[in-house]
Design a protein around this motif. Structure first.
Motif, PDB file in Angstrom:
ATOM      1  N   LEU A  15       0.696  -1.250   0.148  1.00  0.00           N
ATOM      2  CA  LEU A  15      -0.021   0.093   0.068  1.00  0.00           C
ATOM      3  C   LEU A  15       1.025   1.283   0.066  1.00  0.00           C
ATOM      4  CD1 LEU A  15      -2.898   1.246   0.330  1.00  0.00           C
ATOM      5  CD2 LEU A  15      -2.604   1.116   2.653  1.00  0.00           C
ATOM      6  N   ILE A  16       0.751   2.271  -1.084  1.00  0.00           N
ATOM      7  CA  ILE A  16       1.395   3.315  -0.952  1.00  0.00           C
ATOM      8  C   ILE A  16       0.474   4.573  -0.913  1.00  0.00           C
ATOM      9  CG2 ILE A  16       3.154   2.529  -2.369  1.00  0.00           C
ATOM     10  CD1 ILE A  16       1.800   3.746  -4.859  1.00  0.00           C
ATOM     11  N   LEU A  24       2.583   9.052  -6.288  1.00  0.00           N
ATOM     12  CA  LEU A  24       2.148   7.689  -6.450  1.00  0.00           C
ATOM     13  C   LEU A  24       2.812   7.060  -7.563  1.00  0.00           C
ATOM     14  CD1 LEU A  24      -1.403   8.248  -5.330  1.00  0.00           C
ATOM     15  CD2 LEU A  24       0.325   7.175  -3.996  1.00  0.00           C
ATOM     16  N   VAL A  25       2.841   7.731  -8.870  1.00  0.00           N
ATOM     17  CA  VAL A  25       3.241   7.190  -9.989  1.00  0.00           C
ATOM     18  C   VAL A  25       4.688   6.667  -9.794  1.00  0.00           C
ATOM     19  CG1 VAL A  25       3.818   7.738 -12.232  1.00  0.00           C
ATOM     20  CG2 VAL A  25       1.653   8.477 -11.506  1.00  0.00           C
ATOM     21  N   GLY A  35       5.351  -6.746  -6.271  1.00  0.00           N
ATOM     22  CA  GLY A  35       4.148  -7.277  -5.698  1.00  0.00           C
ATOM     23  C   GLY A  35       2.947  -6.339  -6.228  1.00  0.00           C
ATOM     24  N   HIS A  36       1.700  -6.711  -5.732  1.00  0.00           N
ATOM     25  CA  HIS A  36       0.500  -5.803  -6.184  1.00  0.00           C
ATOM     26  C   HIS A  36       0.629  -4.439  -5.250  1.00  0.00           C
ATOM     27  CE1 HIS A  36      -3.460  -4.908  -7.273  1.00  0.00           C
ATOM     28  NE2 HIS A  36      -3.835  -4.950  -6.236  1.00  0.00           N
ATOM     29  N   VAL A  37       0.643  -3.355  -6.113  1.00  0.00           N
ATOM     30  CA  VAL A  37       0.445  -1.939  -5.569  1.00  0.00           C
ATOM     31  C   VAL A  37      -0.858  -1.549  -5.543  1.00  0.00           C
ATOM     32  CG1 VAL A  37       1.655   0.033  -5.615  1.00  0.00           C
ATOM     33  CG2 VAL A  37       2.946  -1.828  -6.323  1.00  0.00           C
ATOM     34  N   VAL A  58       3.284  -1.013   4.213  1.00  0.00           N
ATOM     35  CA  VAL A  58       2.705   0.216   3.830  1.00  0.00           C
ATOM     36  C   VAL A  58       3.706   1.378   3.750  1.00  0.00           C
ATOM     37  CG1 VAL A  58       1.727   0.670   6.168  1.00  0.00           C
ATOM     38  CG2 VAL A  58       0.803   1.876   4.246  1.00  0.00           C
ATOM     39  N   LEU A  59       3.708   2.324   2.729  1.00  0.00           N
ATOM     40  CA  LEU A  59       4.555   3.238   2.681  1.00  0.00           C
ATOM     41  C   LEU A  59       3.585   4.534   2.719  1.00  0.00           C
ATOM     42  CD1 LEU A  59       5.886   1.021   0.690  1.00  0.00           C
ATOM     43  CD2 LEU A  59       7.461   2.608   0.163  1.00  0.00           C
TER      44      LEU A  59
END
Length: 242
Positions: A15-16, A24-25, A35-37, A58-59
């Motif tokens: 999770l970002i 985010l990009v 992994g799945h972002v 999570v970031l």
């Protein structure tokens, strides 16, 4: 481990959280291959996402309008469902010297200053992804052992006995020198086996509690305990075959 269980153990989502689309990009470009972002544009959105699915890490950007990164991290650590998820806080170059201290006090596992080195970020995130997968594999192994030991009243590999006939007169006679197969099956189990199985089940329960609290180097110790349990099960099954 069956195929569905193996696939579940390998699944790891990241999770970002940032209010700026360009950030985010950039994060997704760096981490997408690991992994799945999943994206979140605010602390509130991040909390909702974490309650919907499980994340390996999570970031969170520190400087966000509304609920900032510190508040978001504190809320994550305050929920039973999300308190064990590792948090990496991110902030700009003009950073307050106290930011890192504040980040660790709210439960963050790491703190990075932008612009960050993509290789360093990938390396740090990959550590948490590997830990997540290993813990999931240990949980799967523990569940498999528990199912094995608790199946059919705690006797592994033994089919349930047929119900006793309502009329004792209808029970077949095996004659002199022949033993009732049901009695033979019951007699083959060592008298002390139920107690030993109960002890192993108790060990599994303890391992489960440790697994739930694992979020660091303790994973290696848990793996050793799972190996010991597997060996114990093997010995019990070997005794039943003799």
């Amino acid at each position: 481990m069956t195929a569905p269980q193996a696939a579940a153990s390998e699944t790891a989502s990241i999770l970002i959280v940032d209010d700026m689309e360009e950030n985010l990009v950039a994060l997704e470009a760096v981490l997408g291959s690991l992994g799945h972002v999943v994206r979140a544009r605010s602390g509130e959105e991040a909390l909702k996402a974490m309650l919907r699915q499980e994340f390996a890490v999570v970031l969170i950007d520190v400087l966000m309008p509304g609920m900032n990164g510190f508040e978001t991290a504190a809320n994550i650590k305050g929920l039973d469902q999300t308190k064990d998820v590792p948090i990496i806080l991110l902030t700009g170059a003009a950073v307050d010297p106290n930011y890192a201290y504040r980040g660790y006090t709210v439960g963050a596992a790491d703190f990075l200053i932008k612009p960050f080195d993509p290789w360093l970020l990938r390396t740090k995130v990959n550590v948490f992804l590997d830990l997540f997968r290993k813990n999931r594999q240990l949980v799967d192994q523990s569940d498999q052992l528990k199912r094995l030991l608790t199946a059919d009243g705690g006797h592994p590999g033994v089919a349930p006995a047929a119900p006793a006939p309502a009329d004792a007169a209808t029970e077949p006679s095996y004659g002199t020198g022949h033993q009732n197969p049901t009695d033979a099956a019951e007699g083959s189990a060592p008298p002390e086996e139920p107690d030993r199985l109960s002890e192993v089940v108790g060990q599994l329960a303890q391992a489960e509690l440790l697994l739930r609290d694992a979020n660091g180097p303790g994973g290696a110790d848990l793996a050793d305990r799972i190996v010991e349990l597997e060996q114990a099960v093997g010995r019990l099954m070997a005794q039943r075959e003799t």
